[in-house]
Design a protein around this motif. Structure first.
Motif, PDB file in Angstrom:
ATOM      1  N   THR A  47       0.646  -1.280   0.060  1.00  0.00           N
ATOM      2  CA  THR A  47      -0.198   0.666  -0.008  1.00  0.00           C
ATOM      3  C   THR A  47       0.909   0.991   0.149  1.00  0.00           C
ATOM      4  O   THR A  47       0.706   2.060  -0.967  1.00  0.00           O
ATOM      5  CB  THR A  47      -1.151   0.488   1.237  1.00  0.00           C
ATOM      6  OG1 THR A  47      -1.632  -1.440   1.067  1.00  0.00           O
ATOM      7  CG2 THR A  47      -2.194   0.999   1.766  1.00  0.00           C
ATOM      8  N   SER A 182     -10.723   1.400  -3.018  1.00  0.00           N
ATOM      9  CA  SER A 182      -9.001   0.588  -3.229  1.00  0.00           C
ATOM     10  C   SER A 182     -10.005  -0.943  -3.816  1.00  0.00           C
ATOM     11  O   SER A 182     -10.573  -1.893  -3.986  1.00  0.00           O
ATOM     12  CB  SER A 182      -8.755   0.677  -1.949  1.00  0.00           C
ATOM     13  OG  SER A 182      -9.253   1.889  -1.248  1.00  0.00           O
ATOM     14  N   GLU A 191      -5.022   1.848  -3.539  1.00  0.00           N
ATOM     15  CA  GLU A 191      -6.605   3.032  -3.699  1.00  0.00           C
ATOM     16  C   GLU A 191      -6.640   3.047  -5.673  1.00  0.00           C
ATOM     17  O   GLU A 191      -4.943   3.097  -5.559  1.00  0.00           O
ATOM     18  CB  GLU A 191      -5.929   4.355  -3.929  1.00  0.00           C
ATOM     19  CG  GLU A 191      -6.671   4.241  -1.639  1.00  0.00           C
ATOM     20  CD  GLU A 191      -6.385   5.836  -2.254  1.00  0.00           C
ATOM     21  OE1 GLU A 191      -6.613   7.533  -2.615  1.00  0.00           O
ATOM     22  OE2 GLU A 191      -5.971   6.581  -0.901  1.00  0.00           O
TER      23      GLU A 191
END
Lengths: 342, 241
Positions: A47, A182, A191
Motif C-alpha cells: 500500500t 480501493s 487505492e
C-alpha cells in the motif's frame, strides 16, 4: 590518411566505475527493499509503495518541465507553482461543469471527464506559460537573481488572480465514482486513483524519453541544454525552442496540478507553492536539467515520504531534505549531472 | 582572387568592460583559404564570433555576399551560408556522432553521397557513427566538428584553431582534409597559431595584434619574406612573453 593515425581510443572504464554510473537506477528498488524490511508487513508495504510511486510520479510530472527549462536556458523559475495551482483550479472547474459525467456509474464517462479536465487545464497553463515567458522571463534572461525575484512576483500575482476568479476559499471536488475506493490484493488495499496516477506518470515518462531521444525537437533540446550557442550557430533559434519547452513545461505543471488536486480532493491557491518545496528537492537531487535524474529523484522522494510518514510521522518532513543532503554529499551535481559546455 | 566574399570594416567589439576588437578591417576573397594569425588574446576568436553574431559589434560593419549582417541574429547568419567550428569544437557530447551530424543538416536529410565523401575525409565519423560523441578523443571530436560544418555545402566556413592540442599525425590528417575541402567551391577563414600548417594551405594571410589587423597580404609573399615573418612573428612572440 591511414586508419592507423586515427586509431579508436575508446577505453572501457573498469567494471566498478561503470556500476557506480548505473547506481542511481538501483536506488529506487533498494529504497523499496529497505522499506519492506523497515515496515515488516508486506501488505502495508505494498500500500505504501504504490502510494509512494503515485506521489513520486505526480511530482515528476510537475518537476520535469522545470528541470528542462533550467537546463535549456539557465532560467530559474520560482513561479512554476503558479501553473500547478491554476491547472488544478481550471481542471476542477471543468469537473464541476461535467458533474453529470463524474457522478455517472459509467467508467468511460468518468474517465472522459478527467481527460477533459486535464486537457483544458493543460491548454490553459500552456497559454499562461506563453504569457509568463514573454512578459516575465524574457526580460531577465541570464540574470538569476532577477529571475528569482520576478518569477516569485509572477507567482504572487497568479495566486491573487485565482482569488479574483475563484474566490478565497479552498475548493473541494470528489473524485469520479470509478476512481474512488480501493482494489484489494490479498491483505493489501491499493487505492484505484493511485494506480491511475502511476499509469499516467509512467506513460508520460516513456513519451518524454521518446521525444527527447528520438525526435529532432528532442535532439535540439538536448543539444541546447549542453551548448545553446552552438545550436544557434547551426542555424536554429534557441529562444523559440525555449518558448515551446516553457509552454510544454507549464502544461505539464498544469496536468500535475489536476492530478495532485484529485489526489487530495481539495485545492487552494497556495497548493502549487507548497508542493514546489518537494519539486525543487526532486530537481536538485536529479541534477538540474536532467529528466532521468528528475524521474528517479521523484520516485525516491515519493517512496521515502510514504515510508517515513508511516514509520515515524514526525520526521517525514525532514526525511526528504535529509535525502537531498545525502545525495548531494555523494554527487554534488545531483544523480545525473548535466554536461554544460562553457 | 575576385570580389570580396566577406568584408569587415572598422569593427569594434566590446565584451563587458573590455574593448576587444579595436577597428578590424578584414577582407576575405571568394574561394581559397584565408588565414588569420596572431598571438593568444589578439582577438582572432572574437573576430570569428563577431562575424557569427555571437558577439555583436558595437560599431563598424560586416558584409557577407554584399549583404549587411552586422546586426543579424546568429541563426540567420548561419542560414545565409556561414558555418562555424568554434575553438572548443562545440560538440554535443550527450548526442551520438550521427545525431550531431543530423542536427547540422538544416536543409533536410543528409545527402548520402556527401556523407560518404565526408567519411572518406574523416574515417572516425564512419567508425563511430552510432557512438556517443562524448567518448571520442580530442582529434576525433575536431574531425566531427569540421564534418558537421561541411555536412551541407556552405559558402564560407570559419574554423577556429583546428590543430590546437592535437598530435602531429592528426594535424596532418586535418591539413589534408582542409586541402581537399579547398578544392570544392567553399571558402575557408582559418584561425591558426601553427604557421607551418597555416602556410601550407593558406592563400591569403592577415595578422592580428591587440584587436587590430597589423598585416594583410598573400601567403606566398609572407612565406618568401623571412624578414616579414621575423617582424610579425617576433612581434607576436615578444608580446606573448
Amino acid at each position: 590518411m591511414s586508419e592507423a593515425t586515427i586509431k579508436p581510443r575508446i577505453e572501457k572504464a573498469p567494471l566498478g566505475e561503470r556500476m557506480i554510473e548505473k547506481l542511481p537506477v538501483v536506488l529506487v528498488p533498494a529504497l523499496a527493499m529497505l522499506g519492506l524490511i523497515a515496515v515488516g508487513n508486506p501488505a502495508t508495504w505494498l500500500t505504501l509503495t504504490v502510494a509512494g510511486l503515485a506521489m513520486g510520479l505526480m511530482i515528476f510530472i510537475m518537476a520535469s518541465g522545470l528541470t528542462v527549462v533550467f537546463g535549456l536556458m539557465d532560467v530559474i523559475n520560482f513561479g512554476h507553482g503558479a501553473f500547478i495551482s491554476v491547472g488544478a483550479f481550471v481542471g476542477f472547474t471543468v469537473l464541476i461543469w461535467l458533474g453529470g459525467w463524474t457522478s455517472s456509474p459509467s467508467v468511460f464517462l468518468n474517465l472522459s471527464a478527467v481527460f477533459m479536465a486535464i486537457l483544458v487545464a493543460m491548454l490553459a497553463t500552456a497559454l499562461m506559460g506563453y504569457a509568463f515567458e514573454r512578459v516575465i522571463v524574457m526580460p531577465v534572461y541570464g540574470e538569476h537573481l532577477k529571475q528569482i525575484l520576478v518569477t516569485m512576483g509572477g507567482l504572487i500575482v497568479a495566486q491573487q488572480l485565482i482569488y479574483v476568479f475563484w474566490g478565497p476559499d479552498e475548493m473541494h471536488v470528489a473524485r469520479p465514482e470509478s476512481l474512488q475506493g480501493s482494489f484489494v490484493l490479498g491483505e493489501a488495499a491499493v487505492e484505484k486513483y493511485r494506480l491511475v496516477a502511476v499509469g499516467i506518470g509512467v506513460v508520460l515518462f516513456v513519451a518524454m524519453r521518446y521525444v527527447l531521444k528520438s525526435t529532432r525537437i528532442g535532439l535540439l533540446v538536448r543539444a541546447g541544454v549542453e551548448n545553446g550557442e552552438m545550436v544557434e550557430a547551426l542555424g536554429y533559434r534557441v529562444r523559440r525552442l525555449f518558448l515551446m519547452v516553457f509552454m510544454a513545461g507549464s502544461a505539464l505543471a498544469g496536468l500535475g496540478g489536476v492530478m495532485w488536486g484529485l489526489y487530495q480532493e481539495t485545492i487552494t491557491a497556495h497548493m502549487g507553492q507548497e508542493i514546489m518545496v518537494l519539486v525543487f528537492i526532486v530537481v536538485i537531487i536529479g541534477g538540474l536539467g536532467s529528466v532521468e535524474g528528475c524521474f528517479i529523484g521523484a520516485l525516491l522522494v515519493g517512496l521515502l515520504s510514504n515510508y517515513t510518514a508511516f514509520l515515524a510521522p514526525k520526521v517525514a518532513l525532514v526525511s526528504t531534505i535529509g535525502l537531498m543532503v545525502i545525495i548531494l554529499m555523494w554527487r554534488p551535481q545531483g544523480l545525473y549531472p548535466v554536461v554544460k559546455a562553457k | 582572387m575576385s570580389e570580396p566574399l566577406l568584408q569587415l570594416s572598422g569593427v569594434h567589439t566590446h565584451i563587458g568592460p573590455y574593448h576587444i576588437l579595436q577597428g578590424v578591417d578584414l577582407t576575405v576573397p571568394k574561394g581559397g583559404v584565408s588565414v588569420l594569425l596572431g598571438r593568444n588574446g589578439a582577438g582572432k576568436s572574437t573576430t570569428l564570433r563577431t562575424i557569427m553574431g555571437l558577439w555583436t559589434a558595437s560599431s563598424g560593419s560586416i558584409t557577407f555576399q554584399g549583404r549587411d549582417i552586422t546586426r543579424m541574429e546568429t541563426p540567420a547568419i548561419s542560414r545565409s551560408g556561414i558555418a562555424f567550428v568554434p575553438e572548443n569544437m562545440g560538440i554535443f557530447t550527450d548526442l551520438t556522432v550521427a545525431e550531431n551530424m543530423t542536427l547540422a543538416a538544416t536543409k533536410g536529410p543528409i545527402d548520402p553521397k556527401r556523407l560518404a565523401w565526408i567519411q572518406e575525409l574523416f574515417p572516425p565519423v564512419r567508425t563511430f557513427w552510432n557512438s556517443s560523441a562524448g567518448t571520442l578523443s580530442g582529434g576525433q571530436k575536431q574531425m566531427l566538428a569540421v564534418s558537421r560544418a561541411i555536412v551541407e555545402s556552405r559558402v564560407l566556413i570559419l574554423i577556429d584553431e583546428p590543430t590546437k592540442g592535437l598530435a602531429p599525425a592528426i594535424i596532418n590528417a586535418m591539413t589534408d582534409a582542409l586541402k581537399e575541402l579547398k578544392e570544392t567551391d567553399t571558402t575557408i577563414l582559418l584561425v591558426e597559431q601553427n604557421f607551418a600548417m597555416a602556410s601550407s594551405i593558406g592563400d591569403t594571410v592577415a595578422v592580428m595584434d591587440d584587436g587590430r589587423i597589423i598585416h594583410d597580404g598573400d601567403m606566398a609573399e609572407m612565406v618568401a619574406d623571412k624578414e616579414l615573418q621575423e617582424r610579425l612573428m617576433g612581434l607576436s612572440l615578444e608580446a606573448h612573453q
